[in-house]
Enzyme design. Structure first.
Site, PDB file in Angstrom:
ATOM      1  N   ASP A   1      29.393  26.874  81.626  1.00  0.00           N
ATOM      2  CA  ASP A   1      29.759  27.500  82.084  1.00  0.00           C
ATOM      3  C   ASP A   1      31.076  27.838  81.273  1.00  0.00           C
ATOM      4  OD1 ASP A   1      31.293  25.611  83.237  1.00  0.00           O
ATOM      5  OD2 ASP A   1      32.362  26.762  84.642  1.00  0.00           O
TER       6      ASP A   1
ATOM      7  N   LYS B   1      27.896  19.565  83.185  1.00  0.00           N
ATOM      8  CA  LYS B   1      28.428  19.858  83.711  1.00  0.00           C
ATOM      9  C   LYS B   1      29.135  19.227  85.370  1.00  0.00           C
ATOM     10  CE  LYS B   1      29.496  23.806  86.969  1.00  0.00           C
ATOM     11  NZ  LYS B   1      30.947  24.511  86.471  1.00  0.00           N
TER      12      LYS B   1
ATOM     13  N   TYR C   1      13.465  21.544  85.823  1.00  0.00           N
ATOM     14  CA  TYR C   1      12.052  21.784  85.584  1.00  0.00           C
ATOM     15  C   TYR C   1      10.640  20.719  86.108  1.00  0.00           C
ATOM     16  CZ  TYR C   1      14.366  25.997  83.760  1.00  0.00           C
ATOM     17  OH  TYR C   1      15.356  26.455  83.929  1.00  0.00           O
TER      18      TYR C   1
ATOM     19  N   ASP D   1      17.591  25.833  78.517  1.00  0.00           N
ATOM     20  CA  ASP D   1      16.617  27.274  78.373  1.00  0.00           C
ATOM     21  C   ASP D   1      17.503  28.650  78.134  1.00  0.00           C
ATOM     22  OD1 ASP D   1      14.156  28.580  79.060  1.00  0.00           O
ATOM     23  OD2 ASP D   1      14.550  28.552  81.405  1.00  0.00           O
TER      24      ASP D   1
ATOM     25  N   ASP E   1      18.782  31.092  74.977  1.00  0.00           N
ATOM     26  CA  ASP E   1      18.345  32.821  75.089  1.00  0.00           C
ATOM     27  C   ASP E   1      19.350  33.362  74.333  1.00  0.00           C
ATOM     28  OD1 ASP E   1      15.610  32.246  75.812  1.00  0.00           O
ATOM     29  OD2 ASP E   1      15.239  33.672  77.002  1.00  0.00           O
TER      30      ASP E   1
END
Ligand code: NAD
Length: 369
Positions: A227, A195, A146, A251, A255
């Site tokens: 994942d 990852k 980001y 992020d 959620d």
């Protein structure tokens, strides 16, 4: 002890929910011999109305001078409020981004805790929920994808967009240390999510987390691919204590984790820098649809204040007292409208449930700390 708390509270349901958190803090102060001083700081829509800016330099200085900032929420109705006809850098949310940047708040904490009494709000199967779960998502907030370089350009007649994901070892080390420190205050387990089978930044992340782990021999840790973590959160959320991860993975995972706990009115959060300072706020927004009606759930803000006691002031006993008071009030059947059970109307359960407003909920919790 005396503590200086900056308070940002004037948009939407902010004044209502922050008043209840202050009430609970003052009760803690009385019981445990602390004094909390509050300084109002303007940010968001109320600051735009008063000064033309969502956050002035004076407000930033006031936040920096505080030991911690407790925030209700900022913003208004994005379709009808005149604040949203302003250019993006003048809108309420720009104030929050500026504050995070000015205070270098690189570590975001979001607990996901399932209350026994609110199990009905959890979309997972009963056998998966078991005795409930209690995890903390620790997300890096100021680096990664980001904040990397980005561009959209035409290459050989084809429009191409590029985003870059960069982390240096110092950025990883400071968030990893925070993650292990938080784990020391909890069940002493860190799951570091990356990852690393694909990304260089994740391989560096993994290496630095391993180095950092050596400083915390009491904490057990594991690595998990992002994942797999997304699957494990719905397959067996009980296995997690602290999930430590980079910005974008955090992020998405935070959620997902919060979704399995139920109402937005229950979810607290904290953003920390490398001092003891923190910005504490509910995860929800300013809820303009219910502002001023006296029905907003103050629990997320009260639990954010409990996080402030624990992580900025190191007052663990006092934080436990607030969290236990919330559990007691729920166990006694008190609910704001957003967490009323839907399916139990007319059943035995419904007789034990008492609907209360924002102020009553604050009173009940304060009386039980
Ligand atoms: P919202 O979270 O304010 O509201 C979504 C729904 O959840 C609404 O129905 C609301 O009534 C309900 N809700 C939220 N908090 C509640 C509480 N404590 N008790 C009971 N119900 C609650 O999201 P939105 O409507 O998309 O956004 C409204 C404004 O808030 C926007 O301006 C948005 O930008 C801003 N916002 C601010 C923050 C922040 O301050 N960090 C975060 C998210 C949204």
């Amino acid at each position: 002890m005396e503590y200086q708390i900056g308070v940002i509270s004037w948009d939407g349901i902010g004044p209502e929910i922050v008043a209840e958190a202050k009430k609970v803090l003052d009760q803690i102060g009385e019981k445990y011999g602390h004094v909390f001083h509050y300084k109002e700081i303007l940010m968001g829509g109320c600051s735009i109305d008063a000064t033309g800016e969502p956050l002035t330099e004076e407000a930033v200085a006031a936040a920096k001078a505080s030991d911690a900032v407790l925030m209700g929420s900022i913003g208004g109705n994005t379709s009808t409020s005149p604040w949203y006809r302003l250019p993006p850098e003048k809108r309420p949310e720009a104030g929050l981004l500026k504050l995070r940047k000015s205070l270098n708040l690189f570590a975001n904490l979001r607990p996901a805790y399932l209350y026994e009494e609110l199990k009905g709000a959890c979309p997972l199967r009963e056998d998966i929920i078991g005795a409930g779960f209690d995890m903390m998502i620790m997300r890096e907030l100021t680096g990664g994808l980001y904040f990397g370089e980005r561009r959209t350009e035409e290459k050989d007649g084809v429009v191409t967009a590029t985003d870059t994901l960069t982390y240096n070892e110092n950025e990883i080390r400071r968030i990893a240390k925070r993650g292990f420190e938080i784990a020391m205050k909890r069940r002493k387990k860190v799951t570091s999510v990356d990852k690393a089978n694909v990304l260089d930044s994740s391989r560096l992340w993994r290496r630095v987390v391993e180095e950092t782990a050596k400083e915390y021999p009491e904490v057990s840790y594991e690595h998990m691919l992002v994942d797999n973590c997304a699957m494990q959160l719905v397959k067996d959320p009980k296995q997690f204590d602290v999930i430590l991860t980079e910005n974008m993975f955090g992020d998405i995972l935070s959620d997902e984790a919060s979704m399995v706990t139920g109402s937005i009115g229950m979810l607290s959060s904290a953003s920390l820098n490398d001092t003891k300072f923190g910005l504490y706020e509910p995860s929800g927004g300013s809820a303009p649809d219910i502002a001023g009606k006296g029905i907003a759930n103050p629990i997320a803000t009260i639990l954010s204040a409990a996080m402030m006691l624990r992580y900025t002031f190191d007052l663990d006993k006092e934080a436990d007292a607030v969290e236990n008071a919330v559990k007691r009030v729920l166990a006694e059947g008190y609910r704001t409208v957003d967490i009323l059970p839907q399916e139990s109307a007319g059943t035995k359960d419904a007789q034990t449930i008492v609907q209360v407003g924002t102020k009553q909920m604050g009173d009940l919790i304060a009386a039980r700390v």
